[in-house]
Design a protein around this motif. Structure first.
Motif, PDB file in Angstrom:
ATOM      1  N   LYS A 165      21.545   1.251 -10.698  1.00 10.50           N
ATOM      2  CA  LYS A 165      20.164   1.144 -11.190  1.00 10.50           C
ATOM      3  C   LYS A 165      19.515  -0.127 -10.646  1.00 10.50           C
ATOM      4  O   LYS A 165      18.353  -0.094 -10.200  1.00 10.50           O
ATOM      5  N   ASP A 166      20.272  -1.236 -10.708  1.00 14.93           N
ATOM      6  CA  ASP A 166      19.751  -2.500 -10.201  1.00 14.93           C
ATOM      7  C   ASP A 166      19.423  -2.394  -8.710  1.00 14.93           C
ATOM      8  O   ASP A 166      18.389  -2.895  -8.241  1.00 14.93           O
ATOM      9  N   GLN A 167      20.289  -1.712  -7.964  1.00 15.32           N
ATOM     10  CA  GLN A 167      20.059  -1.549  -6.532  1.00 15.32           C
ATOM     11  C   GLN A 167      18.838  -0.681  -6.284  1.00 15.32           C
ATOM     12  O   GLN A 167      18.036  -0.963  -5.382  1.00 15.32           O
ATOM     13  N   VAL A 168      18.661   0.389  -7.093  1.00 13.77           N
ATOM     14  CA  VAL A 168      17.486   1.251  -6.954  1.00 13.77           C
ATOM     15  C   VAL A 168      16.216   0.431  -7.187  1.00 13.77           C
ATOM     16  O   VAL A 168      15.237   0.535  -6.434  1.00 13.77           O
ATOM     17  N   ILE A 169      16.245  -0.401  -8.218  1.00  9.11           N
ATOM     18  CA  ILE A 169      15.080  -1.242  -8.527  1.00  9.11           C
ATOM     19  C   ILE A 169      14.798  -2.187  -7.364  1.00  9.11           C
ATOM     20  O   ILE A 169      13.643  -2.349  -6.944  1.00  9.11           O
ATOM     21  N   ARG A 170      15.836  -2.803  -6.797  1.00  3.03           N
ATOM     22  CA  ARG A 170      15.655  -3.715  -5.654  1.00  3.03           C
ATOM     23  C   ARG A 170      15.072  -2.972  -4.460  1.00  3.03           C
ATOM     24  O   ARG A 170      14.142  -3.455  -3.799  1.00  3.03           O
ATOM     25  N   LEU A 171      15.634  -1.776  -4.203  1.00  2.00           N
ATOM     26  CA  LEU A 171      15.157  -1.005  -3.057  1.00  2.00           C
ATOM     27  C   LEU A 171      13.711  -0.539  -3.260  1.00  2.00           C
ATOM     28  O   LEU A 171      12.898  -0.571  -2.322  1.00  2.00           O
ATOM     29  N   GLU A 172      13.393  -0.121  -4.492  1.00  3.79           N
ATOM     30  CA  GLU A 172      12.017   0.299  -4.779  1.00  3.79           C
ATOM     31  C   GLU A 172      11.067  -0.885  -4.636  1.00  3.79           C
ATOM     32  O   GLU A 172       9.949  -0.750  -4.118  1.00  3.79           O
ATOM     33  N   THR A 173      11.503  -2.040  -5.103  1.00  5.91           N
ATOM     34  CA  THR A 173      10.679  -3.248  -4.981  1.00  5.91           C
ATOM     35  C   THR A 173      10.473  -3.593  -3.519  1.00  5.91           C
ATOM     36  O   THR A 173       9.358  -3.899  -3.074  1.00  5.91           O
ATOM     37  N   GLU A 174      11.538  -3.519  -2.737  1.00  9.50           N
ATOM     38  CA  GLU A 174      11.466  -3.816  -1.306  1.00  9.50           C
ATOM     39  C   GLU A 174      10.559  -2.810  -0.605  1.00  9.50           C
ATOM     40  O   GLU A 174       9.747  -3.187   0.253  1.00  9.50           O
ATOM     41  N   LEU A 175      10.707  -1.556  -0.981  1.00 14.77           N
ATOM     42  CA  LEU A 175       9.876  -0.516  -0.388  1.00 14.77           C
ATOM     43  C   LEU A 175       8.416  -0.731  -0.732  1.00 14.77           C
ATOM     44  O   LEU A 175       7.534  -0.579   0.131  1.00 14.77           O
ATOM     45  N   GLY A 176       8.165  -1.136  -1.972  1.00 12.84           N
ATOM     46  CA  GLY A 176       6.797  -1.405  -2.399  1.00 12.84           C
ATOM     47  C   GLY A 176       6.211  -2.559  -1.621  1.00 12.84           C
ATOM     48  O   GLY A 176       5.034  -2.551  -1.258  1.00 12.84           O
ATOM     49  N   ARG A 177       6.967  -3.584  -1.323  1.00 10.44           N
ATOM     50  CA  ARG A 177       6.491  -4.730  -0.534  1.00 10.44           C
ATOM     51  C   ARG A 177       6.206  -4.313   0.902  1.00 10.44           C
ATOM     52  O   ARG A 177       5.236  -4.751   1.490  1.00 10.44           O
ATOM     53  N   ASN A 178       7.078  -3.470   1.428  1.00  7.39           N
ATOM     54  CA  ASN A 178       6.900  -3.040   2.813  1.00  7.39           C
ATOM     55  C   ASN A 178       5.661  -2.154   2.953  1.00  7.39           C
ATOM     56  O   ASN A 178       5.002  -2.168   4.002  1.00  7.39           O
ATOM     57  N   LYS A 179       5.328  -1.385   1.939  1.00  5.91           N
ATOM     58  CA  LYS A 179       4.139  -0.539   2.000  1.00  5.91           C
ATOM     59  C   LYS A 179       2.880  -1.389   1.976  1.00  5.91           C
ATOM     60  O   LYS A 179       1.874  -1.049   2.563  1.00  5.91           O
TER      61      LYS A 179
END
Length: 136
Positions: A120-134
Motif C-alpha cells: 500500500k505504501d509503495q502504491v501511494i509513493r508510485l501514485e504520488t510520483e505519477l501525479g508529480r510527473n503528470k
C-alpha cells in the motif's frame, strides 16, 4: 506399624471376636455384611431346611461371587481410566500441535499484513510520483 484390633461382633446371633489390623468400624462392617447376607438367605424358601455346612457353603459362594464381580468392576474401571488417560494425552498432544500451527498461521498473517502495508505504501509513493510527473 499398625496395631491389631480385636472386636466383639454378633454374626447370625452368635458372638465372635474378629481380629485384624483394620479399624474396629471396618471389622464391624464386615460382620454386618455377613449378617445382611444371612438375612437375605433366610427370606428364601428352603434355606432354613439346609444343614449348617450347606448354609456356610452358600454364604461362601455368594460372598466370593460378590468379590469377583467387584474385582471385575474394579479392573474394568481401571482399564477405562487408562483408556481415558490415553485419550486425554492424545487430545493434549493434538491441542499443542494445533496451537503450534495456529502460532505459525498468526505469524504468517502478521507477515502478510506487513507486506500488504508495504505494498500500500509503495502504491501511494508510485501514485504520488505519477501525479508529480503528470504536472511537469
Amino acid at each position: 506399624m499398625n496395631t491389631k484390633n480385636d472386636v466383639e461382633v454378633i454374626i447370625n446371633g452368635k458372638q465372635y471376636t474378629l481380629s485384624g489390623y483394620e479399624s474396629s468400624e471396618y471389622l464391624q462392617k464386615i460382620a454386618n455384611h455377613i449378617n445382611d447376607k444371612i438375612a437375605e438367605f433366610k427370606e428364601q424358601d428352603g434355606y432354613l431346611r439346609l444343614d449348617t455346612e450347606m448354609k456356610n457353603i452358600l454364604l461362601a459362594i455368594n460372598l466370593s461371587d460378590e468379590y469377583y464381580k467387584a474385582l471385575k468392576d474394579s479392573n474394568d474401571i481401571k482399564k477405562e481410566n487408562e483408556e481415558m488417560e490415553k485419550e486425554i494425552f492424545d487430545i493434549k498432544h493434538e491441542m499443542l500441535t494445533m496451537q503450534s500451527e495456529l502460532d505459525k498461521a498468526n505469524e504468517q498473517i502478521k507477515k502478510l499484513a506487513e507486506e500488504r502495508q508495504a505494498a500500500k505504501d509503495q502504491v501511494i509513493r508510485l501514485e504520488t510520483e505519477l501525479g508529480r510527473n503528470k504536472h511537469r
